[in-house]
Structure formats: structure tokens, C-alpha cells
Design an enzyme around this catalytic site. Structure first.
Site, PDB file in Angstrom:
ATOM      1  N   ASP A 262      10.994  12.167  -5.136  1.00  0.00           N
ATOM      2  CA  ASP A 262      11.453  11.467  -3.938  1.00  0.00           C
ATOM      3  C   ASP A 262      12.070  12.465  -2.968  1.00  0.00           C
ATOM      4  O   ASP A 262      12.633  13.491  -3.378  1.00  0.00           O
ATOM      5  CB  ASP A 262      12.506  10.413  -4.310  1.00  0.00           C
ATOM      6  CG  ASP A 262      11.890   9.228  -5.014  1.00  0.00           C
ATOM      7  OD1 ASP A 262      10.853   8.722  -4.546  1.00  0.00           O
ATOM      8  OD2 ASP A 262      12.443   8.801  -6.045  1.00  0.00           O
TER       9      ASP A 262
ATOM     10  N   THR B  68       0.835  -1.202   0.000  1.00  0.00           N
ATOM     11  CA  THR B  68       0.000   0.000   0.000  1.00  0.00           C
ATOM     12  C   THR B  68       0.872   1.256   0.000  1.00  0.00           C
ATOM     13  O   THR B  68       0.586   2.221  -0.720  1.00  0.00           O
ATOM     14  CB  THR B  68      -0.968   0.014   1.194  1.00  0.00           C
ATOM     15  OG1 THR B  68      -1.812  -1.146   1.101  1.00  0.00           O
ATOM     16  CG2 THR B  68      -1.825   1.259   1.224  1.00  0.00           C
TER      17      THR B  68
ATOM     18  N   HIS C 173       4.137  10.366  -7.142  1.00  0.00           N
ATOM     19  CA  HIS C 173       4.957  10.808  -8.283  1.00  0.00           C
ATOM     20  C   HIS C 173       4.058  11.310  -9.412  1.00  0.00           C
ATOM     21  O   HIS C 173       4.328  12.348 -10.021  1.00  0.00           O
ATOM     22  CB  HIS C 173       5.831   9.667  -8.810  1.00  0.00           C
ATOM     23  CG  HIS C 173       6.985   9.319  -7.932  1.00  0.00           C
ATOM     24  ND1 HIS C 173       7.750  10.256  -7.264  1.00  0.00           N
ATOM     25  CD2 HIS C 173       7.534   8.113  -7.620  1.00  0.00           C
ATOM     26  CE1 HIS C 173       8.708   9.648  -6.588  1.00  0.00           C
ATOM     27  NE2 HIS C 173       8.599   8.342  -6.777  1.00  0.00           N
TER      28      HIS C 173
ATOM     29  N   HIS D 127       2.917   5.894  -2.752  1.00  0.00           N
ATOM     30  CA  HIS D 127       4.148   6.620  -3.099  1.00  0.00           C
ATOM     31  C   HIS D 127       4.229   6.859  -4.616  1.00  0.00           C
ATOM     32  O   HIS D 127       4.498   7.976  -5.064  1.00  0.00           O
ATOM     33  CB  HIS D 127       5.361   5.821  -2.616  1.00  0.00           C
ATOM     34  CG  HIS D 127       6.676   6.388  -3.031  1.00  0.00           C
ATOM     35  ND1 HIS D 127       7.380   7.286  -2.243  1.00  0.00           N
ATOM     36  CD2 HIS D 127       7.433   6.193  -4.142  1.00  0.00           C
ATOM     37  CE1 HIS D 127       8.505   7.616  -2.865  1.00  0.00           C
ATOM     38  NE2 HIS D 127       8.566   6.963  -4.019  1.00  0.00           N
ATOM     39  N   GLU D 128       3.994   5.820  -5.400  1.00  0.00           N
ATOM     40  CA  GLU D 128       4.076   5.949  -6.863  1.00  0.00           C
ATOM     41  C   GLU D 128       2.980   6.877  -7.394  1.00  0.00           C
ATOM     42  O   GLU D 128       3.206   7.644  -8.330  1.00  0.00           O
ATOM     43  CB  GLU D 128       4.017   4.577  -7.527  1.00  0.00           C
ATOM     44  CG  GLU D 128       5.148   3.631  -7.136  1.00  0.00           C
ATOM     45  CD  GLU D 128       6.553   4.200  -7.325  1.00  0.00           C
ATOM     46  OE1 GLU D 128       6.779   4.978  -8.281  1.00  0.00           O
ATOM     47  OE2 GLU D 128       7.430   3.879  -6.509  1.00  0.00           O
TER      48      GLU D 128
END
Length: 195
Positions: free
Chosen positions: A140, A125, A134, A130-131
Site C-alpha cells: 500500500d 474494479t 499486492h 489494487h488487490e
């Protein structure tokens, strides 16, 4: 009817129309006619396609829910089967990676949810959220603590937080404020999230 009566009636009707028009045009400037509490700005809707991300469905749904609960200027929704999507999500055997946004409606970015990170003990998850970060324009922030979603793998395998912090939320809010994402250019770099 005598002419004087017609003139008096016409003058009264004209005064009534002008008074009504004056009230209507003045209404937006009065304090009660301004933006009411709870009124929302335009929301940018971004569609995602996870039809090629078998095994990641629950993590994607949780990551999407985390972003939708954290920001108000942009909303992630699942694309209709076979429909257009701004965020294409696929499962791969490598490390997670994504195109750096912020993605705009009608444009497209790619998210790869790599099983290598899961094999090494990272939380699915957190990876998905996180992706997606982006795709929404966040780079990052490595190295970083678990409290920073965009610190990614540098927070360690024990970190399961999939919630963006206040700074991350604020940046995404600014990217999509008043539907401004249409004027922000997608970065386009692919960020690979290997440790």
C-alpha cells in the site's frame, strides 16, 4: 581422377565449409542479428482462480485486463476449472485483503475481495486491480492520490481508477524482468485494505 584433382576438390570443399561455418557463427554479432525491435523478453504467466468470487467476475476481468495492458513481463490468465492457480481469489463479507507477493509460478497467494468496501462506496474494479497489485508485489502507498492504484481506500470513494501509475508499473516490471520472479521471495504478509 588424379590425386591433385582430389586434393584441390577437397581443399575447395573444406574452404566452403569453413566459410559457411564462419558466417554462421559470426551472424549473432552483426548488428542485424541482434535483438530485433519488438522482440519480447520471457513473460511470466500467473494463473488466477476466481471460482469462489461470485459477484466479482466483471471487476476481476477488468482488473486483470488493466494489469495485462500495463506490464509486459507478467501476464495474468484465468486458470482452467479445477486447475492449479498462483492467485486464488475469493469473495468475503469483510474488508479486501491480499497476500503480498510477488507471487512466483508454482507458488500461491490469496486475494479476498471484501464486500464491506463496496458497501461503503468503493469501486469494485479498483478494489480488484489494487488487490492483484499486492499479489504482484506492491505494498500500500497510503495515504495517496487516486492516480496511485496502491493508495487504495485513502483515495476516497469517488476514485474509480484501476490503472497502475508509471512507478507501480515499473516496480512490477522489475519484479518479473527476464522471468526473475523465480528468484524473488514472496513477502507473505496479508495486507488488509480497510480505511
Amino acid at each position: 581422377m588424379p590425386l591433385a584433382t582430389w586434393i584441390k576438390a577437397g581443399t575447395s570443399a573444406t574452404a566452403l565449409v569453413l566459410a559457411t561455418a564462419g558466417t554462421a557463427s559470426a551472424a549473432p554479432t552483426t548488428p542485424t542479428a541482434t535483438a530485433q525491435p519488438g522482440a519480447q523478453a520471457a513473460v511470466v504467466t500467473l494463473r488466477y482462480d476466481d471460482s469462489r468470487a461470485a459477484g466479482w467476475e466483471a471487476a476481476i476481468a477488468a482488473g486483470v485486463a488493466s494489469w495485462n495492458a500495463s506490464v509486459t513481463n507478467v501476464r495474468l490468465v484465468e486458470a482452467a476449472p479445477g486447475g492449479a492457480a498462483e492467485i486464488v481469489i475469493v469473495a468475503t463479507s469483510g474488508w479486501p485483503q491480499a497476500t503480498l507477493g510477488p507471487v512466483r509460478p508454482g507458488r500461491q497467494v490469496r486475494v479476498e475481495l471484501g464486500s464491506q468496501a463496496v458497501n461503503d462506496g468503493y469501486n469494485k474494479t479498483r478494489i480488484a486491480a489494487h488487490e492483484l497489485g499486492h499479489s504482484l508485489g506492491l505494498p500500500d502507498t497510503k495515504p495517496g492520490p487516486c492516480s496511485q492504484l496502491m493508495s487504495g481506500s485513502s483515495a476516497g470513494t469517488a476514485c474509480t481508477s484501476a490503472v497502475p501509475n508509471a512507478t507501480e508499473r515499473s516496480r512490477v516490471q522489475s519484479y518479473y524482468a527476464n522471468a526473475l520472479a523465480a528468484s524473488v521471495v514472496t513477502d507473505g504478509r496479508t495486507l488488509v485494505d480497510a480505511p
